[in-house]
Design a protein around this motif. Structure first.
Motif, PDB file in Angstrom:
ATOM      1  N   UNK A  70      -1.571   2.557 -13.244  1.00  0.00           N
ATOM      2  CA  UNK A  70      -1.227   1.786 -12.051  1.00  0.00           C
ATOM      3  C   UNK A  70      -0.762   2.654 -10.913  1.00  0.00           C
ATOM      4  N   UNK A  71      -0.260   3.872 -11.209  1.00  0.00           N
ATOM      5  CA  UNK A  71       0.209   4.737 -10.119  1.00  0.00           C
ATOM      6  C   UNK A  71      -0.968   5.172  -9.242  1.00  0.00           C
ATOM      7  N   UNK A  72      -2.034   5.643  -9.906  1.00  0.00           N
ATOM      8  CA  UNK A  72      -3.224   6.030  -9.148  1.00  0.00           C
ATOM      9  C   UNK A  72      -3.887   4.815  -8.531  1.00  0.00           C
ATOM     10  N   UNK A  73      -3.800   3.669  -9.218  1.00  0.00           N
ATOM     11  CA  UNK A  73      -4.422   2.465  -8.670  1.00  0.00           C
ATOM     12  C   UNK A  73      -3.773   2.031  -7.387  1.00  0.00           C
ATOM     13  N   UNK A  74      -2.435   2.159  -7.322  1.00  0.00           N
ATOM     14  CA  UNK A  74      -1.717   1.811  -6.097  1.00  0.00           C
ATOM     15  C   UNK A  74      -2.148   2.703  -4.945  1.00  0.00           C
ATOM     16  N   UNK A  75      -2.258   4.020  -5.209  1.00  0.00           N
ATOM     17  CA  UNK A  75      -2.659   4.924  -4.134  1.00  0.00           C
ATOM     18  C   UNK A  75      -4.095   4.679  -3.708  1.00  0.00           C
ATOM     19  N   UNK A  90      -6.715  -3.506 -10.858  1.00  0.00           N
ATOM     20  CA  UNK A  90      -5.754  -2.922 -11.785  1.00  0.00           C
ATOM     21  C   UNK A  90      -4.646  -3.891 -12.191  1.00  0.00           C
ATOM     22  N   UNK A  91      -3.991  -4.545 -11.201  1.00  0.00           N
ATOM     23  CA  UNK A  91      -2.727  -5.196 -11.503  1.00  0.00           C
ATOM     24  C   UNK A  91      -2.431  -6.162 -10.353  1.00  0.00           C
ATOM     25  N   UNK A  92      -1.464  -7.074 -10.554  1.00  0.00           N
ATOM     26  CA  UNK A  92      -1.138  -7.949  -9.434  1.00  0.00           C
ATOM     27  C   UNK A  92      -0.297  -7.237  -8.385  1.00  0.00           C
ATOM     28  N   UNK A  93       0.504  -6.261  -8.789  1.00  0.00           N
ATOM     29  CA  UNK A  93       1.378  -5.603  -7.818  1.00  0.00           C
ATOM     30  C   UNK A  93       0.626  -4.591  -6.981  1.00  0.00           C
ATOM     31  N   UNK A  94      -0.423  -3.966  -7.548  1.00  0.00           N
ATOM     32  CA  UNK A  94      -1.269  -3.127  -6.704  1.00  0.00           C
ATOM     33  C   UNK A  94      -2.033  -3.974  -5.704  1.00  0.00           C
ATOM     34  N   UNK A 149      -0.782  -6.590  -4.176  1.00  0.00           N
ATOM     35  CA  UNK A 149       0.138  -6.831  -3.065  1.00  0.00           C
ATOM     36  C   UNK A 149       0.283  -5.595  -2.188  1.00  0.00           C
ATOM     37  N   UNK A 150       0.329  -4.402  -2.816  1.00  0.00           N
ATOM     38  CA  UNK A 150       0.489  -3.185  -2.023  1.00  0.00           C
ATOM     39  C   UNK A 150      -0.719  -2.924  -1.132  1.00  0.00           C
ATOM     40  N   UNK A 151      -1.911  -3.073  -1.707  1.00  0.00           N
ATOM     41  CA  UNK A 151      -3.112  -2.864  -0.904  1.00  0.00           C
ATOM     42  C   UNK A 151      -3.237  -3.870   0.214  1.00  0.00           C
ATOM     43  N   UNK A 152      -2.833  -5.108  -0.075  1.00  0.00           N
ATOM     44  CA  UNK A 152      -2.878  -6.194   0.916  1.00  0.00           C
ATOM     45  C   UNK A 152      -2.012  -5.874   2.124  1.00  0.00           C
ATOM     46  N   UNK A 153      -0.751  -5.456   1.893  1.00  0.00           N
ATOM     47  CA  UNK A 153       0.139  -5.251   3.039  1.00  0.00           C
ATOM     48  C   UNK A 153      -0.278  -4.019   3.825  1.00  0.00           C
ATOM     49  N   UNK A 154      -0.805  -2.992   3.141  1.00  0.00           N
ATOM     50  CA  UNK A 154      -1.203  -1.799   3.872  1.00  0.00           C
ATOM     51  C   UNK A 154      -2.453  -2.050   4.706  1.00  0.00           C
ATOM     52  N   UNK A 155      -3.399  -2.798   4.163  1.00  0.00           N
ATOM     53  CA  UNK A 155      -4.580  -3.142   4.942  1.00  0.00           C
ATOM     54  C   UNK A 155      -4.235  -3.985   6.149  1.00  0.00           C
TER      55      UNK A 155
END
Lengths: 156, 139
Positions: free
Chosen positions: B33-38, B85-89, B91-97
């Motif tokens: 999930x760490x690489x998935x978030x990035x 990957x995950x539900x929290x990734x 959310x992270x991709x959503x807010x950054x986009x």
């Protein structure tokens, strides 16, 4: 109804939305893992402080630096409030995203109110008020979508 | 030459992103999930920047609707790459986009139709996709 009353009503509605989100998350805070707390603080404070800073810029006629200071204080306190639910790691994430969102919201409000800053064509000056109403409604929709996703994530 | 064919450049970007999504879909079990978030932050953000700059160059009189479309496209790209990957990734991709999509048409409007800036943005986009590809391959 003129534009100032409309913006004030929308601003109060956004503030109530943020407060109710905070109270729901405060009841459920024992369920969070560290990672979910950090993601929740970053996402919620980022979008909420962006929208509040944009509307503050539309409402008040002060100059840019005063409004930037006020909205950065508001955004930073929102980030600290959401981040303090879980642990200090999430406090740092919430604070950084909150101040970033507030500064970007101020910049966006300045560009919408005075389109010559970005070299946009002169035809925008005729309907600045319509653009302001449209963007504040769009930002409110984004805040509602984001909070809906965050509520849904308690269930997954 | 490139100013007449902005639509083809946008289409090429979308095709590259879709091919990349299909590649990541095959190896998504190997990525933590760490690489998935990035990955979701990088692809969502730069996809939104490239789309916003291209759209504001093509339609310089429609700032409002271009901003809205770019925000929705950035949210969507970040969310589908995070949803691998995950539900929290997600959310992270959503807010950054979302944040990058708000900024991109402003940057494009301030650049005053310079071709050099457009080429620079495209090169940064391609380099970021290449870096994500290398890091996903060597994980």
């Amino acid at each position: 109804m003129n534009i100032t009353q409309f913006l004030i009503i929308l601003f109060i509605a956004n503030g109530m939305l943020g407060l109710s989100f905070y109270f729901v998350m405060y009841k459920k805070r024992k369920l969070f893992t560290d990672r979910f707390g950090m993601v929740m603080a970053m996402v919620g404070s980022g979008i909420l402080s962006f929208n509040l800073a944009m509307m503050l810029f539309f409402m008040f006629p002060f100059n840019l630096s005063t409004l930037a200071i006020i909205s950065t204080l508001v955004g930073g306190s929102i980030g600290i409030m959401y981040g303090a639910l879980v642990r200090f790691q999430s406090l740092l994430g919430g604070f950084s995203q909150g101040t970033l969102g507030a500064i970007m919201g101020t910049m966006f409000g300045a560009v919408v109110e005075n389109p010559a800053l970005c070299g946009l064509p002169a035809s925008y000056f005729t309907d600045v008020e319509k653009t302001m109403i449209l963007f504040s409604l769009f930002g409110t929709g984004l805040v509602m979508t984001t909070f809906g996703l965050l509520f849904y994530s308690l269930r997954v | 030459m490139i100013m007449g064919n902005l639509g083809f450049v946008l289409y090429g970007n979308l095709v590259l992103i879709i091919l990349f999504y299909l590649y990541l879909y095959k190896i998504r079990k190997l990525i933590g999930f760490q690489l998935g978030m990035n990955i979701s932050m990088l692809v969502g953000g730069f996809g939104a920047i490239a789309t916003g700059v291209l759209l504001i160059y093509q339609f310089p009189l429609k700032f409002v609707i271009v901003t809205m479309i770019t925000v929705v496209i950035g949210m969507f790209i970040g969310a589908i790459f995070g949803a691998l990957f995950d539900y929290q990734t997600l959310l992270t991709g959503y807010i950054n986009g979302l944040m990058m999509g708000m900024m991109a048409p402003m940057v494009g409007a301030a650049a005053n139709n310079s071709i050099f800036f457009l080429v620079f943005i495209e090169v940064v986009f391609l380099i970021s996709l290449l870096l994500v590809f290398l890091s996903a391959k060597n994980t």
